[in-house]
Design a protein around this motif. Sequence first.
Motif, mmCIF file in Angstrom:
data_model
loop_
_atom_site.group_PDB
_atom_site.id
_atom_site.type_symbol
_atom_site.label_atom_id
_atom_site.label_comp_id
_atom_site.label_asym_id
_atom_site.label_seq_id
_atom_site.Cartn_x
_atom_site.Cartn_y
_atom_site.Cartn_z
ATOM 1 N N ALA A 162 -6.757 8.090 -24.682
ATOM 2 C CA ALA A 162 -6.340 7.235 -26.470
ATOM 3 C C ALA A 162 -6.636 6.405 -26.501
ATOM 4 O O ALA A 162 -6.560 4.590 -26.575
ATOM 5 C CB ALA A 162 -4.571 7.568 -26.576
ATOM 6 N N TYR A 163 -7.125 6.341 -28.524
ATOM 7 C CA TYR A 163 -7.550 4.940 -29.160
ATOM 8 C C TYR A 163 -6.160 4.005 -28.795
ATOM 9 O O TYR A 163 -5.406 4.384 -30.029
ATOM 10 C CB TYR A 163 -8.108 5.415 -29.791
ATOM 11 C CG TYR A 163 -8.417 4.021 -31.003
ATOM 12 C CD1 TYR A 163 -9.550 3.308 -30.199
ATOM 13 C CD2 TYR A 163 -8.565 3.232 -31.964
ATOM 14 C CE1 TYR A 163 -10.341 2.260 -31.173
ATOM 15 C CE2 TYR A 163 -8.281 2.408 -32.853
ATOM 16 C CZ TYR A 163 -9.405 2.340 -32.573
ATOM 17 O OH TYR A 163 -10.105 0.554 -33.117
ATOM 18 N N PRO A 164 -6.906 2.645 -28.244
ATOM 19 C CA PRO A 164 -5.902 1.717 -28.487
ATOM 20 C C PRO A 164 -6.051 0.684 -29.870
ATOM 21 O O PRO A 164 -5.502 0.264 -29.350
ATOM 22 C CB PRO A 164 -6.342 1.441 -27.232
ATOM 23 C CG PRO A 164 -7.688 1.301 -27.194
ATOM 24 C CD PRO A 164 -7.557 2.060 -27.423
ATOM 25 N N GLY A 203 -3.931 9.324 -22.785
ATOM 26 C CA GLY A 203 -4.240 10.335 -23.664
ATOM 27 C C GLY A 203 -5.027 11.898 -23.150
ATOM 28 O O GLY A 203 -5.093 12.670 -24.044
ATOM 29 N N ALA A 204 -5.164 11.407 -21.922
ATOM 30 C CA ALA A 204 -5.457 12.784 -21.212
ATOM 31 C C ALA A 204 -3.787 13.860 -20.956
ATOM 32 O O ALA A 204 -4.491 15.033 -21.176
ATOM 33 C CB ALA A 204 -5.860 12.504 -19.482
ATOM 34 N N LEU A 205 -2.804 12.929 -20.924
ATOM 35 C CA LEU A 205 -1.665 14.124 -20.811
ATOM 36 C C LEU A 205 -1.332 14.809 -22.296
ATOM 37 O O LEU A 205 -0.197 15.487 -22.276
ATOM 38 C CB LEU A 205 -0.404 13.134 -19.766
ATOM 39 C CG LEU A 205 0.671 13.925 -19.240
ATOM 40 C CD1 LEU A 205 -0.119 14.553 -18.525
ATOM 41 C CD2 LEU A 205 1.581 12.405 -18.964
ATOM 42 N N GLY A 206 -1.515 13.935 -23.103
ATOM 43 C CA GLY A 206 -0.684 14.397 -24.654
ATOM 44 C C GLY A 206 -1.949 15.755 -24.995
ATOM 45 O O GLY A 206 -1.746 16.563 -25.566
ATOM 46 N N ILE A 207 -2.645 16.043 -24.181
ATOM 47 C CA ILE A 207 -3.088 17.927 -24.336
ATOM 48 C C ILE A 207 -2.704 18.009 -22.780
ATOM 49 O O ILE A 207 -3.908 19.088 -22.586
ATOM 50 C CB ILE A 207 -4.466 17.811 -24.631
ATOM 51 C CG1 ILE A 207 -5.437 16.983 -24.089
ATOM 52 C CG2 ILE A 207 -4.531 17.720 -26.184
ATOM 53 C CD1 ILE A 207 -7.133 17.524 -24.222
#
Length: 317
Positions: A162-164, A203-207
């Motif tokens: 995810a964008y940090p 960032g991956a786990l969010g979807i």
Amino acid sequence: MEYLDFELPIKELEQQLDKCLIIGEESEVDVTQTCKKIEKKLKETKKEIYKNLSAWQRVQMSRHPNRPYTLDHIKAICGDTFLELHGDRNVKDDKAMIGGLGKIGDQSYMFIGQQKGYNTKARQFRNFGMSNPEGYRKALRLMKSAEKFGIPVVTLIDTPGAYPGLEAEERGQGEAIARNILEMTRLKVPIITIIIGEGASGGALGIGVGDRVLMLENTWYSVISPESCSSILWRSWEYKEQAAEALKLTAPDMKKLKLVDAIIKEPLGGAHTDREATFKAVEKAIVESYEELKNLSQKDLVSQRMDKYLAMGVFKG
């Protein structure tokens, strides 16, 4: 054709084969046997290299510049039936997260995934596949729409995280990802998740919460990238190969740990060497997964999904 450092022996043999063919075409010299020997050697070298890939080499394969991205998969699988949907109805439309409706045969699916760019301008436009909070909120909005109309959800994961940035944190990056994880666990339609490239961090786990979680053969899925892990533990990126091995982030590792359900085999040399075969393999995996899930009641679907994630990990009392 771009080659990774461990693919240089393949590059040399392919160049030799090209030269051999040119000599055959431009002169009267019979080079048939020579070309056959080079072809045989090339085939053997490819098999030897790709069957013994290290964890770091698989990370490199997942980042190959010619590797197909989310939109490539969706357009190949759905054709003209794909309708992209935009916006989180709150802040803006996040270009790093794409989603929309598409059909495989007569069955509709809600496709959601991170999208990277092929050149500098496109990479900036897509924010290098790193979503802001509005990207995750857009994804959740689309999932809730799919639930309302009884449409299964397919998520395609390919992100370095995810964008940090500060502005992402100000708009609630952590909350947006946590909300998605919570809502996905109890979504009342089938969720099929496929890691098609990089699967990094939240960032991956969010979807990434799914009834079926699949990985393409040369992808990775981990709480942190090898470079970041190396910089934290050794204060240097030099140990990224060591970190990749320790993280157990490859598809075979994840399958062995029972964190993913299956591995989708890639063509020899990676997904980018035969894109059509890769698209067909992904499409087949989606259809087969949906066939396994479509007859479950909403209650059983959610219950099995919950049990699946509760069973992950071990602890000592």
